[in-house]
Motif scaffolding. Structure first.
Motif, PDB file in Angstrom:
ATOM      1  N   GLY A 129     -42.249 -32.139  52.546  1.00  0.00           N
ATOM      2  CA  GLY A 129     -42.450 -30.862  51.864  1.00  0.00           C
ATOM      3  C   GLY A 129     -41.808 -30.837  50.490  1.00  0.00           C
ATOM      4  O   GLY A 129     -42.013 -29.888  49.732  1.00  0.00           O
ATOM      5  N   ALA A 130     -41.035 -31.883  50.143  1.00  0.00           N
ATOM      6  CA  ALA A 130     -40.403 -31.950  48.816  1.00  0.00           C
ATOM      7  C   ALA A 130     -41.453 -31.959  47.700  1.00  0.00           C
ATOM      8  O   ALA A 130     -41.157 -31.649  46.552  1.00  0.00           O
ATOM      9  N   ILE A 131     -42.695 -32.282  48.054  1.00  0.00           N
ATOM     10  CA  ILE A 131     -43.790 -32.323  47.076  1.00  0.00           C
ATOM     11  C   ILE A 131     -43.997 -30.972  46.401  1.00  0.00           C
ATOM     12  O   ILE A 131     -44.439 -30.906  45.247  1.00  0.00           O
ATOM     13  N   VAL A 132     -43.691 -29.887  47.102  1.00  0.00           N
ATOM     14  CA  VAL A 132     -43.927 -28.557  46.529  1.00  0.00           C
ATOM     15  C   VAL A 132     -43.016 -28.350  45.311  1.00  0.00           C
ATOM     16  O   VAL A 132     -43.470 -27.946  44.245  1.00  0.00           O
ATOM     17  N   ARG A 161     -52.088 -25.730  49.834  1.00  0.00           N
ATOM     18  CA  ARG A 161     -51.913 -24.848  50.989  1.00  0.00           C
ATOM     19  C   ARG A 161     -50.744 -23.902  50.806  1.00  0.00           C
ATOM     20  O   ARG A 161     -50.661 -22.890  51.496  1.00  0.00           O
ATOM     21  N   ASP A 162     -49.829 -24.242  49.908  1.00  0.00           N
ATOM     22  CA  ASP A 162     -48.686 -23.387  49.643  1.00  0.00           C
ATOM     23  C   ASP A 162     -49.201 -22.175  48.869  1.00  0.00           C
ATOM     24  O   ASP A 162     -49.797 -22.321  47.812  1.00  0.00           O
ATOM     25  N   ASP A 171     -59.602 -31.551  53.360  1.00  0.00           N
ATOM     26  CA  ASP A 171     -58.615 -30.927  54.256  1.00  0.00           C
ATOM     27  C   ASP A 171     -58.354 -29.493  53.827  1.00  0.00           C
ATOM     28  O   ASP A 171     -58.310 -28.583  54.636  1.00  0.00           O
ATOM     29  N   ALA A 172     -58.151 -29.326  52.514  1.00  0.00           N
ATOM     30  CA  ALA A 172     -57.796 -28.001  51.997  1.00  0.00           C
ATOM     31  C   ALA A 172     -58.945 -27.020  52.174  1.00  0.00           C
ATOM     32  O   ALA A 172     -58.740 -25.818  52.220  1.00  0.00           O
ATOM     33  N   GLU A 173     -60.158 -27.575  52.275  1.00  0.00           N
ATOM     34  CA  GLU A 173     -61.323 -26.708  52.425  1.00  0.00           C
ATOM     35  C   GLU A 173     -61.532 -26.255  53.869  1.00  0.00           C
ATOM     36  O   GLU A 173     -62.481 -25.543  54.157  1.00  0.00           O
ATOM     37  N   PRO A 212     -55.306 -21.565  54.012  1.00  0.00           N
ATOM     38  CA  PRO A 212     -55.424 -20.789  52.772  1.00  0.00           C
ATOM     39  C   PRO A 212     -55.993 -21.578  51.589  1.00  0.00           C
ATOM     40  O   PRO A 212     -56.199 -21.016  50.530  1.00  0.00           O
ATOM     41  N   GLY A 213     -56.280 -22.849  51.779  1.00  0.00           N
ATOM     42  CA  GLY A 213     -56.734 -23.708  50.690  1.00  0.00           C
ATOM     43  C   GLY A 213     -57.875 -23.210  49.819  1.00  0.00           C
ATOM     44  O   GLY A 213     -57.716 -23.059  48.622  1.00  0.00           O
ATOM     45  N   PRO A 214     -59.037 -22.944  50.402  1.00  0.00           N
ATOM     46  CA  PRO A 214     -60.197 -22.618  49.574  1.00  0.00           C
ATOM     47  C   PRO A 214     -59.955 -21.417  48.668  1.00  0.00           C
ATOM     48  O   PRO A 214     -60.349 -21.430  47.507  1.00  0.00           O
ATOM     49  N   GLY A 215     -59.295 -20.426  49.208  1.00  0.00           N
ATOM     50  CA  GLY A 215     -59.000 -19.243  48.405  1.00  0.00           C
ATOM     51  C   GLY A 215     -58.183 -19.619  47.194  1.00  0.00           C
ATOM     52  O   GLY A 215     -58.453 -19.155  46.079  1.00  0.00           O
ATOM     53  N   THR A 216     -57.213 -20.493  47.399  1.00  0.00           N
ATOM     54  CA  THR A 216     -56.324 -20.919  46.320  1.00  0.00           C
ATOM     55  C   THR A 216     -57.117 -21.596  45.199  1.00  0.00           C
ATOM     56  O   THR A 216     -56.986 -21.237  44.038  1.00  0.00           O
TER      57      THR A 216
END
Ligand code: C2E
Ligand code: MG
Ligand code: MG
Ligand code: MG
Length: 292
Positions: A85-88, A121-122, A154-156, A161-165
């Motif tokens: 999660g450090a990627i965020v 996704r964040d 994946d995000a889709e 929450p991916g697609p909305g983002t």
């Protein structure tokens, strides 16, 4: 004998794997502090217009100058940063730095920033992007987010929450590029429904151009992707362009942009104005390298 040797090999292999895991874990732990101490930095690589006339684009690529391990490439620390999660936090740092650097370059190039699926996704990504743009004064049209084909699929996933983002970002005028296209297992029909503005053809197809075994297949793939992308209103970029012959073929196949060592390797931010100058001077038109 063979059996016991096999067993010993296996134990060795396990130990190796253990050491690698410890190593990866240590890197992940050291990552947040590395952001504070200035061990992280960005190099930038120009993306040039093959047709000419389009404004230049530059991609931000993160590197880690590790005090004991030397210069680390993203492949060595991005995957583990995604796991922990450090990627965020790293992603937020990259975004802020990249838009700030881009706002300062005299030629006014757009900047492409790689984002991991975990960032998409964040729920904070839309806010982070808006804040970074506001702080730097960079217009949203000069930012493009790159997400790999696999991560995008994946995000889709509709339950996330991916697609909305991505749609929210695209609605603000921010570019969305599908990175490394052709390496995943996308349903091509889905491409049309993604909020993407650009398709980046993976370097492996470019490498196959001119190869007696791979040329015909690579050419058909590239031709199909160009048709598909253009029909969906997307531009096409070829990655990993290493020589003039590849550049000429790609231009003839209708590819819009090219990126690779043929034009420039990734370079420090301070060198970008001179590199863009050199690429523009080669033809007298900004973005068109004339090296093709
Ligand atoms: P990518 O986004 O597909 O970036 C292109 C990679 O190809 C870069 O590797 C670049 O140095 C390399 N490259 C450029 N031109 C050529 C060429 O002509 N030939 C060859 N063989 N390679 C070329 P790099 O910098 O090691 O980055 C690897 C990957 O790490 C990137 O692939 C991207 O997916 C990821 N990455 C880099 N920076 C970030 C970041 O800030 N955040 C995230 N989430 N991922 C990043
Ligand atoms: Mg990329
Ligand atoms: Mg790529
Ligand atoms: Mg790649």
């Amino acid at each position: 004998w063979a059996k016991s040797a096999g067993k010993a090999d296996y134990a060795l292999f396990d130990e190796d794997r253990n050491a690698r895991e410890v190593h990866r874990y240590a890197l992940a732990q050291a990552l947040p502090a590395a952001l504070e101490t200035g061990e992280m930095f960005l190099d930038y690589q120009p993306i040039v217009s093959l047709a000419g006339g389009r404004p230049p684009l530059v991609e931000a690529l993160v590197r880690w100058r590790h005090p004991e391990r030397g210069l680390l490439r993203p492949a060595e620390f991005i995957p583990v940063a995604e796991e922990t999660g450090a990627i965020v936090e790293l992603g937020r740092w990259v975004l802020e730095r990249a838009v700030r650097d881009a706002a300062a370059w005299p030629q006014g190039p757009a900047v492409a920033v790689n984002v991991a699926v975990r960032q998409v996704r964040d729920t904070g990504l839309v806010h982070d992007v808006a804040a970074a743009l506001a702080a730097s004064g960079l217009p949203p049209e000069r930012l493009c987010l790159e997400i790999t084909e696999t991560a995008l699929m994946d995000a889709e996933d509709d339950r996330l929450p991916g697609p909305g983002t991505l749609r929210a970002l695209a609605a603000r005028g921010i570019g969305i590029a599908v990175d490394d296209f052709g390496t995943g297992y996308s349903n091509l029909a889905r491409l049309r429904h993604l909020p993407a503005t650009a398709l980046k053809i993976d370097a492996s197809f470019v490498a196959d151009l001119g190869d007696p075994e791979g040329d015909r297949f690579a050419e058909s793939v590239i031709t199909s992707l160009v048709a598909l992308a253009h029909a969906s209103g997307m531009t096409v970029t070829a990655e990993g362009v290493e020589n003039a012959a590849q550049a000429r073929r790609l231009a003839a196949l209708g590819v819009d942009y090219a990126q690779g060592f043929h034009y420039s390797p990734p370079v420090p931010a301070e060198e970008i104005p001179a590199v863009l100058e050199r690429l523009a001077v080669a033809t007298g038109s900004p973005g068109d390298s004339g090296l093709g």
